[in-house]
Design a protein around this motif. Structure first.
Motif, short mmCIF file in Angstrom:
data_model
loop_
_atom_site.label_atom_id
_atom_site.label_comp_id
_atom_site.label_asym_id
_atom_site.label_seq_id
_atom_site.Cartn_x
_atom_site.Cartn_y
_atom_site.Cartn_z
N PRO A 486 0.80 -1.23 0.00
CA PRO A 486 0.00 0.00 0.00
C PRO A 486 0.83 1.27 0.00
O PRO A 486 0.31 2.35 -0.30
N LYS A 487 2.13 1.18 0.31
CA LYS A 487 2.97 2.37 0.31
C LYS A 487 3.62 2.63 -1.04
O LYS A 487 3.76 3.78 -1.46
N LYS A 488 3.99 1.55 -1.74
CA LYS A 488 4.73 1.72 -3.00
C LYS A 488 3.88 1.54 -4.25
O LYS A 488 4.06 2.25 -5.25
N ASP A 489 2.95 0.57 -4.25
CA ASP A 489 2.26 0.20 -5.49
C ASP A 489 1.31 1.27 -6.02
O ASP A 489 1.22 1.45 -7.24
N PRO A 490 0.56 2.01 -5.17
CA PRO A 490 -0.34 3.03 -5.74
C PRO A 490 0.36 4.08 -6.58
O PRO A 490 -0.24 4.64 -7.50
N ALA A 491 1.62 4.32 -6.31
CA ALA A 491 2.37 5.31 -7.11
C ALA A 491 2.53 4.85 -8.56
O ALA A 491 2.76 5.68 -9.45
N LYS A 492 2.40 3.55 -8.79
CA LYS A 492 2.56 3.01 -10.15
C LYS A 492 1.22 2.85 -10.87
O LYS A 492 1.18 2.37 -12.01
N PHE A 493 0.12 3.19 -10.22
CA PHE A 493 -1.20 3.02 -10.85
C PHE A 493 -1.30 3.83 -12.14
O PHE A 493 -0.80 4.95 -12.22
N ASN A 494 -1.97 3.26 -13.12
CA ASN A 494 -2.29 3.97 -14.36
C ASN A 494 -3.65 4.64 -14.18
O ASN A 494 -4.68 3.98 -14.16
N LEU A 495 -3.66 5.95 -14.04
CA LEU A 495 -4.90 6.70 -13.86
C LEU A 495 -5.25 7.52 -15.10
O LEU A 495 -6.13 8.37 -15.05
N VAL A 496 -4.56 7.23 -16.21
CA VAL A 496 -4.79 7.97 -17.45
C VAL A 496 -5.62 7.16 -18.45
O VAL A 496 -6.67 7.58 -18.89
N ASP A 497 -5.14 5.96 -18.80
CA ASP A 497 -5.83 5.15 -19.80
C ASP A 497 -5.86 3.66 -19.41
O ASP A 497 -5.55 2.80 -20.23
N PRO A 498 -6.20 3.34 -18.15
CA PRO A 498 -6.24 1.92 -17.77
C PRO A 498 -7.35 1.20 -18.52
O PRO A 498 -8.33 1.82 -18.95
N PRO A 499 -7.21 -0.12 -18.69
CA PRO A 499 -8.30 -0.86 -19.34
C PRO A 499 -9.57 -0.79 -18.51
O PRO A 499 -9.52 -0.84 -17.28
N GLU A 500 -10.68 -0.65 -19.20
CA GLU A 500 -12.00 -0.63 -18.56
C GLU A 500 -12.71 -1.93 -18.94
O GLU A 500 -12.82 -2.26 -20.10
N ARG A 501 -13.18 -2.67 -17.94
CA ARG A 501 -13.83 -3.94 -18.24
C ARG A 501 -14.82 -4.34 -17.16
O ARG A 501 -15.02 -3.60 -16.18
N ASN A 502 -15.45 -5.49 -17.33
CA ASN A 502 -16.37 -6.00 -16.31
C ASN A 502 -15.85 -7.28 -15.66
O ASN A 502 -16.42 -7.73 -14.66
N THR A 503 -14.78 -7.86 -16.22
CA THR A 503 -14.20 -9.10 -15.68
C THR A 503 -12.69 -8.97 -15.78
O THR A 503 -12.16 -8.68 -16.85
N VAL A 504 -12.00 -9.18 -14.65
CA VAL A 504 -10.55 -9.00 -14.64
C VAL A 504 -9.87 -10.21 -14.01
O VAL A 504 -10.37 -10.79 -13.05
N GLY A 505 -8.74 -10.59 -14.58
CA GLY A 505 -7.97 -11.70 -14.02
C GLY A 505 -7.02 -11.21 -12.94
O GLY A 505 -6.26 -10.28 -13.15
N VAL A 506 -7.11 -11.83 -11.76
CA VAL A 506 -6.13 -11.59 -10.70
C VAL A 506 -5.00 -12.58 -10.94
O VAL A 506 -5.22 -13.79 -10.95
N PRO A 507 -3.75 -12.10 -11.16
CA PRO A 507 -2.68 -13.04 -11.52
C PRO A 507 -2.35 -14.02 -10.41
O PRO A 507 -2.55 -13.73 -9.22
N THR A 508 -1.87 -15.17 -10.79
CA THR A 508 -1.49 -16.22 -9.85
C THR A 508 -0.46 -15.67 -8.85
O THR A 508 0.59 -15.18 -9.26
N GLY A 509 -0.80 -15.76 -7.56
CA GLY A 509 0.11 -15.26 -6.54
C GLY A 509 0.33 -13.77 -6.63
O GLY A 509 1.40 -13.27 -6.28
N GLY A 510 -0.68 -13.03 -7.08
CA GLY A 510 -0.53 -11.59 -7.25
C GLY A 510 -1.78 -10.84 -6.86
O GLY A 510 -2.65 -11.35 -6.15
N TRP A 511 -1.89 -9.60 -7.34
CA TRP A 511 -3.00 -8.73 -6.96
C TRP A 511 -3.43 -7.88 -8.15
O TRP A 511 -2.69 -7.69 -9.11
N THR A 512 -4.66 -7.39 -8.05
CA THR A 512 -5.20 -6.47 -9.04
C THR A 512 -5.97 -5.37 -8.31
O THR A 512 -6.68 -5.65 -7.33
N ALA A 513 -5.82 -4.13 -8.77
CA ALA A 513 -6.52 -2.98 -8.19
C ALA A 513 -7.52 -2.44 -9.21
O ALA A 513 -7.15 -2.19 -10.36
N ILE A 514 -8.78 -2.28 -8.79
CA ILE A 514 -9.80 -1.73 -9.67
C ILE A 514 -10.45 -0.52 -9.00
O ILE A 514 -10.47 -0.41 -7.77
#
Length: 564
Positions: A486-514
């Motif tokens: 929560p301290k480092k990852d939000p700085a890398k968020f794409n807030l300009v042109d991120p993909p917009e969808r209704n179904t998203v894959g959470v990667p194996t052993g990872g995370w996804t922010a929507i």
């Protein structure tokens, strides 16, 4: 007087012109469909069996509409199973009654009864799909939804010469519901599918499948628009066409910045539109779909094929196979998903919430709970924030709308009960999950902005999870492998042109922010679109409160809403 006579003489002409103007295709139309739920005998892989279908078709009929249309689909159930149909990806503004998940927004349509799904297609265009949303019946009850842009509105990409729908699915030789029952009795996963399919057909790499092969005829030098849908119950899939690149132009009915690729990755519930230029040596080329799985879990790894056939080439010519990524090609999966970007143009902006009102952090976990009736005395289960969702016996939307007490609670936690090292070595102790007597929902204030972090965990095993949110699109602002920081990852968020969808894959052993804006009041389901995990309880529902205005409240229920 003369002027008045002239005016009177042109009134009929004006009236005819007005009628002509009103009846032009610019006016929103009403599209009506009849869906008869019927059992039909179907043969695949040398096995014949009865399956549940819509209108005797497998896959079912395509629903065609134009942005702005009203759609009326009357579902009449002639099968022995109760039925409920979800129009996957349609936002159903204020109108959860037409969304379809059984016991969430409605009670199912019982045998011998009907229900009309009545909804408007507002602000959406592209490829979506529909499917059964009860038991595992979407194994055979599914079809495409094609929404054309408003009349006179061009695509933001070159106009294709023709188009085809390609629905990727699975096939079981045995009755799917019986397969699930056997798995539940043992407390273990049911047996995997016997084949993947393209438009209901496995292709000639399987026995007895020469006539069960889907083929499209193309002409050299033209551009074809392929609308690809993953309707499989439990498998993420790679898809490729031998000798041909594809240009991705849309995902989940949202236009994207075009990019060219040799293969796509598509999770259950997702749609992807690609353009294919037929500029190769005329011949026959296999289109192929095969699983992606980068966790130590058994899956159906057989390849389904269809044929892209140039006009004038005889059927005796043997097709060539594409080189699909390896079963566990994590690097391709991560690289492919990183290329997906919203178009974010003047006409199709990406309105990403920049300020967050509500932050949610949900851990995705597997577990083991006691089961006295199961073979080993235990059963595999799944959870969000260690809570296994308990299905109600009545429709949650109805209970919310009529303020019925005792049906559900709104105390689903915003965070897991105990933080831990989510993706380290496999955890096999303390695997029991929390199960309450009533479903626990999360209440969201109207028009608030929500950020949700979905974190995979190594409880028993890590695994990729495609999550679908009903009633909304969302922006995938970030993703990563390992634990979310929560301290480092939000700085890398794409807030300009991120993909917009209704179904998203959470990667194996990872995370996804929507992120999304909760501007659609109602009760909205969110669940893993792997049917196995959904049936194990990997799901939750959000109660989005009414807004202050009369046009920001849930619409009244229709008169024919099915009873429980």
């Amino acid at each position: 007087m003369g002027r008045r006579n002239i005016f009177q003489s042109i009134i009929p002409f004006l009236f005819v012109c007005c009628i002509g103007f009103i009846s032009t295709p610019v006016k929103a139309a009403v599209k009506k469909y009849q869906f008869d739920i019927q059992v039909k005998n179907i043969s695949r892989l040398c096995h014949a069996k009865p399956i549940v279908t819509v209108n005797g078709m497998f896959p079912g009929p395509t629903v065609y509409a134009r942005e702005g249309d009203r759609v009326l689909i009357n579902v009449t159930n002639y099968a022995r199973y109760n039925m409920s149909i979800h129009w996957h990806g349609l936002k159903q503004y204020r109108n959860g009654w037409a969304d379809g998940p059984a016991y969430i927004t409605q009670c199912p349509v019982q045998t011998g009864h009907s229900y009309t799904y009545d909804f408007n297609v507002t602000g959406q265009r592209g490829t979506l799909w529909w499917h059964a949303h009860i038991f595992w019946l979407r194994a055979t009850v599914y079809g495409a939804i094609v929404i054309m842009p408003k009349q006179g509105t061009p695509y933001p990409f070159p106009q294709p010469d023709s188009e085809y729908n390609l629905i990727l699915g699975e096939w079981w030789n045995d009755d799917v519901e019986e397969v699930v029952k056997q798995g539940n009795k043992r407390g273990l996963p049911p047996k995997m599918s016997d084949a993947h399919t393209i438009n209901g057909k496995p292709g000639p790499l399987f026995p007895c499948s020469e006539k069960h092969t889907y083929a499209v005829e193309v002409e050299q030098g033209k551009t074809y628009h392929l609308r690809i849908i993953n309707s499989a119950l439990n498998d993420e899939l790679f898809f490729a066409i031998a000798g041909h690149n594809m240009t991705v132009v849309e995902i989940d009915a949202v236009y994207t910045k075009p990019f060219t690729t040799e293969a796509i990755l598509i999770a259950p519930g997702q749609t992807t539109n690609v353009l294919v230029r037929t500029n190769k040596l005329p011949g026959r080329y296999f289109m192929a779909a095969r699983s992606f799985m980068d966790a130590p879990i058994s899956i159906d790894n057989k390849t389904a094929t269809a044929i892209l056939q140039y006009k004038g080439i005889p059927n005796s010519v043997l097709p060539s196979l594409p080189e699909l990524p390896a079963l566990n090609d994590t690097s391709f999966a991560l690289s492919y998903n990183s290329k997906l970007r919203s178009l974010n143009s003047l006409n199709f902006p990406a309105n990403v919430p920049l300020k967050v009102d509500r932050q949610l952090f949900y851990t995705i976990g597997l577990g083991i709970n006691p089961c006295p009736t199961c073979q080993n005395g235990t059963q595999l289960t799944a959870s969000l924030n260690n809570i296994t969702f308990v299905m109600p016996r009545v429709g949650l939307l109805q209970a919310h709308y009529f303020n019925q007490k005792g049906i559900f609670t709104t105390d689903f936690p915003d965070r897991p009960p105990t933080p831990f090292n989510y993706t380290s070595a496999p955890l096999t102790a303390n695997l029991r999950t929390s199960q309450s007597s009533r479903p626990r929902l999360s209440k969201i204030a109207f028009n608030s902005t929500v950020e949700l972090i979905l974190q995979d965990t190594n409880l028993l095993s890590v695994e990729s999870h495609p999550f679908h949110l009903h009633g909304y699109n969302f922006f995938v602002v970030g993703t990563g492998v390992g634990n979310f920081d929560p301290k480092k990852d939000p700085a890398k968020f794409n807030l300009v042109d991120p993909p917009e969808r209704n179904t998203v894959g959470v990667p194996t052993g990872g995370w996804t922010a929507i992120r999304y804006r909760a501007d659609n009041p109602g009760v909205w389901f969110m669940h893993c679109h792997l049917e196995l995990h959904t049936s194990w309880g990997l799901k939750v529902a959000f109660v989005v409160e009414n807004g202050p205005g009369p046009d920001q409240c849930i619409l009244p229920p229709p008169n024919d809403l099915p009873p429980c």
